[in-house]
Design an enzyme around this catalytic site. Structure first.
Site, PDB file in Angstrom:
ATOM      1  N   ASP A  64     -13.893  -4.827  -5.239  1.00  0.00           N
ATOM      2  CA  ASP A  64     -15.187  -5.124  -4.874  1.00  0.00           C
ATOM      3  C   ASP A  64     -15.886  -3.960  -4.079  1.00  0.00           C
ATOM      4  OD1 ASP A  64     -17.588  -6.837  -4.116  1.00  0.00           O
ATOM      5  OD2 ASP A  64     -16.572  -8.656  -4.281  1.00  0.00           O
ATOM      6  N   ARG A 209      10.399 -15.316 -13.037  1.00  0.00           N
ATOM      7  CA  ARG A 209      10.876 -16.358 -13.789  1.00  0.00           C
ATOM      8  C   ARG A 209      12.445 -16.477 -13.834  1.00  0.00           C
ATOM      9  NH1 ARG A 209       6.287 -16.269 -18.145  1.00  0.00           N
ATOM     10  NH2 ARG A 209       6.342 -13.976 -17.162  1.00  0.00           N
TER      11      ARG A 209
HETATM   12  O1  C5P Z   1       7.988 -14.143 -13.908  1.00  0.00           O
HETATM   13  P1  C5P Z   1       7.932 -12.599 -14.017  1.00  0.00           P
HETATM   14  O2  C5P Z   1       8.893 -11.846 -13.620  1.00  0.00           O
HETATM   15  O3  C5P Z   1       7.203 -12.025 -15.325  1.00  0.00           O
HETATM   16  O4  C5P Z   1       6.863 -12.321 -12.878  1.00  0.00           O
HETATM   17  C1  C5P Z   1       6.126 -11.026 -12.714  1.00  0.00           C
HETATM   18  C2  C5P Z   1       5.194 -11.075 -11.335  1.00  0.00           C
HETATM   19  O5  C5P Z   1       4.355  -9.721 -11.628  1.00  0.00           O
HETATM   20  C3  C5P Z   1       4.184 -12.004 -11.764  1.00  0.00           C
HETATM   21  O6  C5P Z   1       3.572 -12.763 -10.521  1.00  0.00           O
HETATM   22  C4  C5P Z   1       2.822 -11.131 -12.274  1.00  0.00           C
HETATM   23  O7  C5P Z   1       1.610 -11.807 -11.955  1.00  0.00           O
HETATM   24  C5  C5P Z   1       3.232  -9.927 -11.563  1.00  0.00           C
HETATM   25  N1  C5P Z   1       2.607  -8.983 -12.577  1.00  0.00           N
HETATM   26  C6  C5P Z   1       3.017  -8.394 -13.551  1.00  0.00           C
HETATM   27  N2  C5P Z   1       2.313  -7.453 -14.130  1.00  0.00           N
HETATM   28  C7  C5P Z   1       1.529  -6.878 -13.566  1.00  0.00           C
HETATM   29  C8  C5P Z   1       1.198  -6.941 -12.240  1.00  0.00           C
HETATM   30  C9  C5P Z   1       1.785  -7.968 -11.646  1.00  0.00           C
HETATM   31  O8  C5P Z   1       3.851  -9.188 -14.195  1.00  0.00           O
HETATM   32  N3  C5P Z   1       1.094  -5.395 -13.945  1.00  0.00           N
END
Ligand code: C5P
Length: 242
Positions: A64, A209
């Protein structure tokens, strides 16, 4: 123990998040609270997690005008969180305002910036007027982030080696998209194992996950931490604790 694992607490409400967090070992991981949970559960949940002893990364990616971002960074810091973030595309005046806002606090959190979202490829970047390879854009933004005095960036583990080499050891690299070799990659595209991400230079690994949906989450945390330790050990001289 050097906690380099950040568990993404991606749950839809406070009840589920707290129930899950209550079983996690504070000594073995940090937590990330993102939009989904924060919008539903609010700052009270963040304070509860901090109260349980967790280091919390509040992943709200502020973007922002400088004055608004500075105020948001101050408010976020008052929750006692360990790390907060902004978007590097907000520009240098915004980045500097964020640094000044947290710098004046007694116990400032780490302040990092998102460079290029890992969901964006070259074509999507061009669509928003950026005619560059994602890697070039990430590096250019990371250089601005460092010049403005932030602590590091969120990046893909696949960019970690380049950034470590160009930005130096002190600049923190926080990498999502991490998948243990035997786990489902789900909707992530450019994934890396915990071991490879550490070897590439990542300081902190964000894992959601593979941990939150596992039958035995604690066993997955333990196994990832073992991979992290052995990779860090094999890097010996290059390994740095925070
Ligand atoms: O479940 P998983 O391991 O894919 O989660 C990855 C986390 O990292 C999520 O909270 C997602 O929003 C975050 N994230 C991502 N890629 C990015 C920035 C953040 O996967 N570039």
């Amino acid at each position: 123990m050097d906690k380099r694992l950040i568990v993404a607490l991606d749950f839809p409400d406070a009840g589920q998040a707290l129930k899950f967090a209550a079983h996690l070992p504070v000594q073995q991981c940090r937590l990330k609270v993102g939009f989904e949970l924060f919008v539903s559960a609010g700052p009270g949940l963040v304070e509860k997690l901090v109260g349980l002893g967790f280091d919390v990364f509040l992943d709200l990616k502020f973007h922002d005008i400088p004055n608004t971002v500075a105020a948001a960074c101050r408010s976020a810091s008052q929750l006692g969180v360990w790390m907060i973030n902004v978007h590097a595309m907000g520009g240098q005046a915004m980045l500097t305002a964020a640094v000044d806002a947290v710098g004046s606090l007694e116990k400032p959190p780490l302040l990092i910036a998102v460079t290029v979202l890992t969901s964006m490829d070259k074509l999507q970047l061009k669509g928003v007027g950026v005619d560059a390879e994602p890697r070039e854009q990430v590096l250019m933004l990371a250089q601005q982030v460092a010049q403005c005095g932030l602590d590091g960036v969120v990046c893909s583990a696949q960019e970690a080696a380049l950034l470590k080499q160009e930005m130096g050891q002190e600049f923190k690299l926080v990498t999502p998209g991490i998948r243990p070799s035997n786990s489902d990659i789900s909707d992530q595209k450019r994934v890396m194992t915990p071991k490879d991400a550490i070897l590439a230079g990542a300081n902190y690994l964000v894992v959601g996950r593979p941990i939150t949906t596992a039958k035995d989450s604690l066993a997955v945390i333990e196994s990832i931490n073992q991979d992290i330790s052995s990779a860090a050990l094999s890097m010996s001289g290059c390994f740095e604790s925070d």
